[in-house]
Design a protein around this motif. Structure first.
Motif, PDB file in Angstrom:
ATOM      1  N   PHE A 121       0.497  -1.069  -0.014  1.00 54.32           N
ATOM      2  CA  PHE A 121       0.653   0.191  -0.139  1.00 54.32           C
ATOM      3  C   PHE A 121       1.169   1.392  -0.340  1.00 54.32           C
ATOM      4  O   PHE A 121       0.591   2.450  -0.818  1.00 54.32           O
ATOM      5  CB  PHE A 121      -0.781   0.184   1.194  1.00 54.32           C
ATOM      6  N   GLN A 122       1.495   1.455   0.763  1.00 50.83           N
ATOM      7  CA  GLN A 122       2.412   2.231   0.833  1.00 50.83           C
ATOM      8  C   GLN A 122       3.780   2.746   0.165  1.00 50.83           C
ATOM      9  O   GLN A 122       3.512   3.754  -0.753  1.00 50.83           O
ATOM     10  CB  GLN A 122       4.227   1.954   2.144  1.00 50.83           C
ATOM     11  N   GLU A 123       4.176   1.490  -1.032  1.00 48.86           N
ATOM     12  CA  GLU A 123       4.153   2.282  -2.124  1.00 48.86           C
ATOM     13  C   GLU A 123       4.468   1.901  -3.374  1.00 48.86           C
ATOM     14  O   GLU A 123       4.104   3.534  -4.034  1.00 48.86           O
ATOM     15  CB  GLU A 123       5.311   0.078  -2.714  1.00 48.86           C
ATOM     16  N   ILE A 124       2.704   1.488  -3.010  1.00 50.30           N
ATOM     17  CA  ILE A 124       1.442   2.475  -4.108  1.00 50.30           C
ATOM     18  C   ILE A 124       1.293   3.762  -4.038  1.00 50.30           C
ATOM     19  O   ILE A 124       1.404   4.475  -4.837  1.00 50.30           O
ATOM     20  CB  ILE A 124       0.163   1.400  -4.372  1.00 50.30           C
ATOM     21  N   ALA A 125       1.143   3.909  -3.313  1.00 51.95           N
ATOM     22  CA  ALA A 125       0.936   5.735  -2.431  1.00 51.95           C
ATOM     23  C   ALA A 125       1.967   6.334  -3.251  1.00 51.95           C
ATOM     24  O   ALA A 125       1.582   7.850  -3.296  1.00 51.95           O
ATOM     25  CB  ALA A 125       0.890   5.883  -0.904  1.00 51.95           C
ATOM     26  N   ASN A 126       3.133   5.499  -2.346  1.00 53.03           N
ATOM     27  CA  ASN A 126       4.346   6.802  -2.622  1.00 53.03           C
ATOM     28  C   ASN A 126       4.198   7.338  -4.883  1.00 53.03           C
ATOM     29  O   ASN A 126       4.646   7.863  -5.197  1.00 53.03           O
ATOM     30  CB  ASN A 126       5.496   5.943  -2.797  1.00 53.03           C
ATOM     31  N   GLN A 127       4.019   6.180  -5.404  1.00 52.31           N
ATOM     32  CA  GLN A 127       4.064   5.925  -7.180  1.00 52.31           C
ATOM     33  C   GLN A 127       2.733   6.531  -7.364  1.00 52.31           C
ATOM     34  O   GLN A 127       3.239   7.511  -8.560  1.00 52.31           O
ATOM     35  CB  GLN A 127       3.891   4.338  -7.416  1.00 52.31           C
ATOM     36  N   ARG A 128       2.020   6.793  -6.905  1.00 57.98           N
ATOM     37  CA  ARG A 128       0.658   7.395  -7.563  1.00 57.98           C
ATOM     38  C   ARG A 128       0.330   9.001  -6.109  1.00 57.98           C
ATOM     39  O   ARG A 128      -0.291  10.103  -7.122  1.00 57.98           O
ATOM     40  CB  ARG A 128      -0.663   6.673  -7.196  1.00 57.98           C
ATOM     41  N   GLY A 129       1.543   9.309  -6.258  1.00 61.30           N
ATOM     42  CA  GLY A 129       1.310  10.511  -5.803  1.00 61.30           C
ATOM     43  C   GLY A 129       0.388  10.571  -4.511  1.00 61.30           C
ATOM     44  O   GLY A 129      -0.563  11.908  -4.488  1.00 61.30           O
ATOM     45  N   CYS A 130      -0.669   9.526  -4.043  1.00 64.14           N
ATOM     46  CA  CYS A 130      -1.107  10.481  -3.113  1.00 64.14           C
ATOM     47  C   CYS A 130      -1.605   9.847  -1.259  1.00 64.14           C
ATOM     48  O   CYS A 130      -0.662   8.281  -1.421  1.00 64.14           O
ATOM     49  CB  CYS A 130      -2.847   8.846  -4.056  1.00 64.14           C
ATOM     50  N   PRO A 131      -0.922  10.313  -0.642  1.00 66.82           N
ATOM     51  CA  PRO A 131      -0.980  10.434   0.531  1.00 66.82           C
ATOM     52  C   PRO A 131      -1.707   9.110   1.342  1.00 66.82           C
ATOM     53  O   PRO A 131      -3.087   9.207   0.998  1.00 66.82           O
ATOM     54  CB  PRO A 131      -1.353  11.403   1.339  1.00 66.82           C
ATOM     55  N   ILE A 132      -1.706   8.068   2.442  1.00 70.12           N
ATOM     56  CA  ILE A 132      -1.805   7.594   2.354  1.00 70.12           C
ATOM     57  C   ILE A 132      -2.159   6.993   4.352  1.00 70.12           C
ATOM     58  O   ILE A 132      -1.654   8.133   4.962  1.00 70.12           O
ATOM     59  CB  ILE A 132      -1.386   5.722   2.302  1.00 70.12           C
ATOM     60  N   ARG A 133      -3.416   7.163   5.204  1.00 68.66           N
ATOM     61  CA  ARG A 133      -3.782   6.938   6.057  1.00 68.66           C
ATOM     62  C   ARG A 133      -4.339   5.627   5.915  1.00 68.66           C
ATOM     63  O   ARG A 133      -5.499   5.341   6.036  1.00 68.66           O
ATOM     64  CB  ARG A 133      -4.615   8.004   6.929  1.00 68.66           C
ATOM     65  N   ILE A 134      -3.254   4.856   7.345  1.00 69.93           N
ATOM     66  CA  ILE A 134      -4.052   3.616   7.720  1.00 69.93           C
ATOM     67  C   ILE A 134      -4.700   3.653   9.117  1.00 69.93           C
ATOM     68  O   ILE A 134      -3.152   3.706  10.082  1.00 69.93           O
ATOM     69  CB  ILE A 134      -2.902   2.815   7.982  1.00 69.93           C
ATOM     70  N   GLU A 135      -5.781   3.048   9.717  1.00 71.34           N
ATOM     71  CA  GLU A 135      -6.150   2.773  10.697  1.00 71.34           C
ATOM     72  C   GLU A 135      -6.477   1.703  10.943  1.00 71.34           C
ATOM     73  O   GLU A 135      -6.962   0.840  10.474  1.00 71.34           O
ATOM     74  CB  GLU A 135      -8.067   3.248  10.595  1.00 71.34           C
ATOM     75  N   GLU A 136      -5.082   0.604  11.823  1.00 73.65           N
ATOM     76  CA  GLU A 136      -5.190  -0.781  12.024  1.00 73.65           C
ATOM     77  C   GLU A 136      -7.150  -0.830  13.184  1.00 73.65           C
ATOM     78  O   GLU A 136      -6.668  -0.859  14.573  1.00 73.65           O
ATOM     79  CB  GLU A 136      -4.476  -0.774  12.859  1.00 73.65           C
ATOM     80  N   THR A 137      -7.665  -0.886  12.435  1.00 74.80           N
ATOM     81  CA  THR A 137      -8.891  -0.897  13.535  1.00 74.80           C
ATOM     82  C   THR A 137      -9.413  -2.183  14.605  1.00 74.80           C
ATOM     83  O   THR A 137      -9.967  -1.390  16.025  1.00 74.80           O
ATOM     84  CB  THR A 137      -9.995  -1.083  12.749  1.00 74.80           C
ATOM     85  N   TRP A 138      -8.994  -2.767  14.045  1.00 73.45           N
ATOM     86  CA  TRP A 138      -9.649  -4.000  15.193  1.00 73.45           C
ATOM     87  C   TRP A 138      -9.040  -5.116  15.531  1.00 73.45           C
ATOM     88  O   TRP A 138      -8.767  -5.799  13.803  1.00 73.45           O
ATOM     89  CB  TRP A 138     -11.063  -4.363  14.989  1.00 73.45           C
ATOM     90  N   ARG A 139      -8.808  -5.924  15.922  1.00 71.54           N
ATOM     91  CA  ARG A 139      -7.991  -7.310  15.681  1.00 71.54           C
ATOM     92  C   ARG A 139      -8.226  -8.240  17.576  1.00 71.54           C
ATOM     93  O   ARG A 139      -8.417  -8.160  18.257  1.00 71.54           O
ATOM     94  CB  ARG A 139      -7.277  -7.217  15.763  1.00 71.54           C
ATOM     95  N   VAL A 140      -9.357  -9.342  16.931  1.00 70.88           N
ATOM     96  CA  VAL A 140      -9.509 -10.361  17.733  1.00 70.88           C
ATOM     97  C   VAL A 140      -9.457 -12.039  17.185  1.00 70.88           C
ATOM     98  O   VAL A 140      -8.830 -11.882  16.155  1.00 70.88           O
ATOM     99  CB  VAL A 140     -11.202 -10.573  17.217  1.00 70.88           C
ATOM    100  N   GLU A 141      -8.191 -12.195  18.086  1.00 69.90           N
ATOM    101  CA  GLU A 141      -7.121 -13.640  17.879  1.00 69.90           C
ATOM    102  C   GLU A 141      -8.122 -14.595  17.877  1.00 69.90           C
ATOM    103  O   GLU A 141      -9.079 -14.602  18.277  1.00 69.90           O
ATOM    104  CB  GLU A 141      -6.234 -13.945  18.936  1.00 69.90           C
ATOM    105  N   HIS A 142      -7.980 -15.301  16.643  1.00 71.67           N
ATOM    106  CA  HIS A 142      -8.573 -17.075  16.634  1.00 71.67           C
ATOM    107  C   HIS A 142      -9.050 -17.036  18.203  1.00 71.67           C
ATOM    108  O   HIS A 142      -8.292 -17.635  19.262  1.00 71.67           O
ATOM    109  CB  HIS A 142      -7.860 -17.960  16.148  1.00 71.67           C
TER     110      HIS A 142
END
Length: 412
Positions: free
Chosen positions: A308-329
């Motif tokens: 994602f970060q590489e594609i955002a850089n290539q496209r000149g589109c700043p990216i923000r990522i929210e790690e919203t939720w995790r539940v273990e198995h």
């Protein structure tokens, strides 16, 4: 009547499910009861009415979770609990979640009309917002009750229109006064349609999952540069939707790249300004990664996040990522799983050990109490869609297994 001769009333269970299916009914046979909507309120009101008819002790906590408690011979003992959820997906099915609430309601009716006393209390519960489709994440209010999610963080979650969860809970009249705090539970059973094809393909009536896969949810926000599509050359564009499209394909390729037992999905996307003749400048999309192997899911996310970060850089589109939720198995309690398998066998139903690929409130209950689930087949393996269906015969079979599994635990 001897307890081992007890059976649910299949016609009554069918009628109850059909009455619920009228609330939020869609033209193609499904339901739309998004969490804290007017339809959700109407279904809750009906459920509470039915609980009161059975003279259960009804309580509603500060997250809107609804509990109906039936006294035991020793009401100081931790109860056996069973439940699921009333809310649905947009244009969802009429069995997902609600079968796991109406099933234990039918169990309560059978015990009531036969004057059956159990050693332990039995509690039925309807958890608020299991789906997570209007307010993310999923299973949020069982998560608060289990002390796995923060109450105030959940209260401040907003839907696509910016409406706060707590405000809607108040609006529909289901912000109760009881604190949403875990308490001792002897055993928790959740009854559910499978939502997959395994049971139907193998001709099996009852599924007993060994547990639930881990669930990881992420929210991706991209910024591009809007402009009129005609005069703007292709070279030098910062098209947020094109960047998102490349990223979405990376998510789809992820399971194969990991060479492991994993699924990955982009299920939601918002594009702005969403006009056919303006280059998109804002995109929000979601990523859902699931596996029985928690470490594999994390490694997969780290890999695709780098993409994602590489594609955002290539496209000149700043990216923000929210790690919203995790539940273990969630590996379930082996004793309760075996109780379900033995009960199915005693009642003459075929059964199968399996794994749940879908998330359920049982994931959070499993963190605080012995937990197990009962599955019945989904026709065509379809769920979260209007054509979702399960035969009434299988609904009745699963409810009978639930009845006797609960009785076995409630007498201990």
């Amino acid at each position: 009547m001897e307890k081992n001769q007890l059976r649910v009333n299949g016609k009554r269970l069918q009628h109850t499910l059909e009455e619920m299916a009228k609330i939020g009914a869609t033209p193609n046979g499904g339901v739309q009861r998004l969490a804290l909507s007017d339809e959700d309120k109407q279904a809750r009101d009906l459920f509470v009415k039915w609980l009161k008819e059975l003279e259960l002790e009804v309580s509603i906590d500060e997250m809107g979770n609804i509990f109906g408690k039936r006294k035991g011979q020793d009401s100081d003992l931790a109860p056996v609990m069973s439940g699921s959820h009333i809310d649905s997906q947009p244009k969802g099915g009429r069995f997902d979640g609600i079968l796991g609430v109406m099933g234990p309601l039918e169990v309560m009716r059978v015990l009531h009309e036969n004057n059956i006393q159990t050693r332990r209390p039995i509690t039925i519960v309807a958890w608020t917002n299991e789906e997570g489709t209007r307010f993310a994440p999923a299973m949020m209010c069982s998560g608060v009750w289990a002390n796995a999610l923060d109450r105030d963080w959940i209260y401040d979650r907003t839907d696509i229109n910016g409406i706060r969860f707590e405000d809607e809970l108040i609006r529909i009249g289901y912000k109760g006064e009881t604190p949403a705090e875990k308490s001792p539970v002897h055993a928790y059973y959740e009854y559910h349609i499978e939502q997959g094809p395994v049971l139907e393909k193998q001709g099996i009536t009852i599924g007993a999952p060994k547990g639930i896969v881990c669930l990881h949810w992420y929210d991706i926000y991209l910024e591009g540069e809007a402009n009129q599509v005609g005069p703007t050359p292709m070279e030098g564009r910062h098209d947020a939707l094109c960047a998102a499209a490349q990223m979405i394909l990376k998510v789809n390729e992820l399971p194969a790249r990991m060479n492991g037992n994993l699924v990955a999905t982009v299920g939601e996307i918002q594009n702005e300004p969403n006009s056919r003749n303006i280059i998109p400048d804002k995109v929000h999309f979601t990523v859902d990664i699931r596996s029985w192997d928690d470490d594999l899911a994390i490694k997969a996310w780290e890999l695709v996040k780098k993409d994602f970060q590489e594609i955002a850089n290539q496209r000149g589109c700043p990216i923000r990522i929210e790690e919203t939720w995790r539940v273990e198995h969630s590996p379930f309690d082996e004793r309760l799983v075996q109780n379900i398998l033995d009960t199915a066998d005693n009642l003459g139903y075929s059964s199968l050990r399996m794994v749940s690929g879908a998330g359920h409130d049982a994931s959070y209950m499993n963190q605080i109490a012995p937990t197990a689930m009962i599955f019945v087949p989904s026709i065509g393996g379809r769920s979260h869609v209007e054509v979702e269906n399960t035969t009434w015969k299988d609904c009745e079979a699963g409810a009978n297994v639930l009845l006797h599994s609960i009785l076995n635990s409630a007498q201990r």
